[in-house]
Design a protein around this motif. Sequence first.
Motif, PDB file in Angstrom:
ATOM      1  N   PRO A   1       0.939  -1.135   0.334  1.00  0.00           N
ATOM      2  CA  PRO A   1       0.136  -0.014  -0.079  1.00  0.00           C
ATOM      3  C   PRO A   1       0.803   1.580  -0.106  1.00  0.00           C
ATOM      4  CG  PRO A   1       0.091  -1.362   2.153  1.00  0.00           C
ATOM      5  CD  PRO A   1       1.010  -1.850   1.094  1.00  0.00           C
ATOM      6  N   ALA A   2       2.718   0.980   0.326  1.00  0.00           N
ATOM      7  CA  ALA A   2       2.630   2.333   0.713  1.00  0.00           C
ATOM      8  C   ALA A   2       3.493   2.950  -1.057  1.00  0.00           C
ATOM      9  CB  ALA A   2       4.775   2.322   1.299  1.00  0.00           C
TER      10      ALA A   2
ATOM     11  N   VAL B   1      -1.426  -7.899   2.677  1.00  0.00           N
ATOM     12  CA  VAL B   1      -0.913  -6.569   2.645  1.00  0.00           C
ATOM     13  C   VAL B   1       0.964  -6.456   2.377  1.00  0.00           C
ATOM     14  CG1 VAL B   1      -0.373  -4.109   3.791  1.00  0.00           C
ATOM     15  CG2 VAL B   1      -2.996  -5.484   2.592  1.00  0.00           C
ATOM     16  N   LEU B   2       1.781  -5.757   2.227  1.00  0.00           N
ATOM     17  CA  LEU B   2       3.153  -6.437   1.558  1.00  0.00           C
ATOM     18  C   LEU B   2       3.012  -5.366   3.216  1.00  0.00           C
ATOM     19  CD1 LEU B   2       4.348  -7.174  -1.625  1.00  0.00           C
ATOM     20  CD2 LEU B   2       3.897  -8.025   0.744  1.00  0.00           C
ATOM     21  N   GLY B   3       3.450  -4.976   4.477  1.00  0.00           N
ATOM     22  CA  GLY B   3       4.121  -4.127   5.591  1.00  0.00           C
ATOM     23  C   GLY B   3       3.108  -4.301   6.476  1.00  0.00           C
ATOM     24  N   PRO B   4       3.790  -3.385   7.397  1.00  0.00           N
ATOM     25  CA  PRO B   4       3.634  -2.301   7.530  1.00  0.00           C
ATOM     26  C   PRO B   4       5.197  -2.685   7.815  1.00  0.00           C
ATOM     27  CG  PRO B   4       3.601  -2.560   9.778  1.00  0.00           C
ATOM     28  CD  PRO B   4       2.364  -3.454   9.080  1.00  0.00           C
TER      29      PRO B   4
ATOM     30  N   PRO C   1       2.933   6.002   8.851  1.00  0.00           N
ATOM     31  CA  PRO C   1       3.038   5.740   9.876  1.00  0.00           C
ATOM     32  C   PRO C   1       3.842   6.463  10.500  1.00  0.00           C
ATOM     33  CG  PRO C   1       3.446   3.774   7.980  1.00  0.00           C
ATOM     34  CD  PRO C   1       2.948   5.187   7.207  1.00  0.00           C
ATOM     35  N   ALA C   2       4.968   7.419   9.408  1.00  0.00           N
ATOM     36  CA  ALA C   2       6.000   8.289  10.522  1.00  0.00           C
ATOM     37  C   ALA C   2       4.172   9.362  11.927  1.00  0.00           C
ATOM     38  CB  ALA C   2       5.840   9.114   9.394  1.00  0.00           C
ATOM     39  N   LEU C   3       3.035   9.923  10.858  1.00  0.00           N
ATOM     40  CA  LEU C   3       2.292  10.692  11.656  1.00  0.00           C
ATOM     41  C   LEU C   3       1.747   9.475  12.871  1.00  0.00           C
ATOM     42  CD1 LEU C   3       0.640  13.295  11.791  1.00  0.00           C
ATOM     43  CD2 LEU C   3      -1.225  11.905  10.097  1.00  0.00           C
TER      44      LEU C   3
END
Length: 244
Positions: free
Chosen positions: A44-45, A90-93, A59-61
């Motif tokens: 999703p990134a 989902v490939l993440g986080p 993620p940073a927020l």
Amino acid sequence: LAQVRPAGVVLREENVQNPDQTARLTEQIREAVESAPPLIAADPARVADALGLKGAPSPALLGSRRDAAAAREAGRALAKVCKARGISVVLGPNLSFSAPPAAGAAVPARDAFAEDAATVIAVGLSYIDGIMQGGVIPVATGYPGPPTEEREGYPVLAQDVNDLAQTLFPFTEAVSKGLLGVMAGPVAVPALDNRFPQRPAALSPVLVGGVLRGDGRDYDGVVLASDVAAPPLAGRYAPEDAVV
């Protein structure tokens, strides 16, 4: 696809144009492999806007707010959107720390939850919980961590054992909590894989079999390798050799 019948398909950026097109594509993929529909994954990134996730908290927020409940809700919201588009994985986080660029390959600041293990674990694992509650499988990326330098053109995490314990902690904590999947990347860790100091983590039995699955964790989840047909792995190993 009907002939190969893969167990999984990864959607790349060029495959995802908009929400409706993605839903049609995933349906076509499942119809092509009707006897054993594959898991369909996306990062999703990389495709957030095309999936209809524009405006979703990064993620940073989430890490800056240090709000586990908000992170869990963001994970559920992500899963809801992905399920509606036919995406089941989902490939993440990314559970790496954010860090200044090293060797041109550090984790982008917005893709990392924080610069410290405690926040990455508290917020990142809550986000993962939310994704799982939403009925989608999360695969933590970024393992074993961001490179600190480059040697002969390849990324290396050159930390001593004590520093590595902190860098690896979000991943080992996540697998101990039941994370279903981890994606190992091309970064070498010579302090741990000392017999083959330039071997990428994705191909290292020490980093996969020892660190993730060993030390009493008995982790039986799936460990994926990052793209073996892309640099830097492709520059050192033929894809047919890397995957064996």
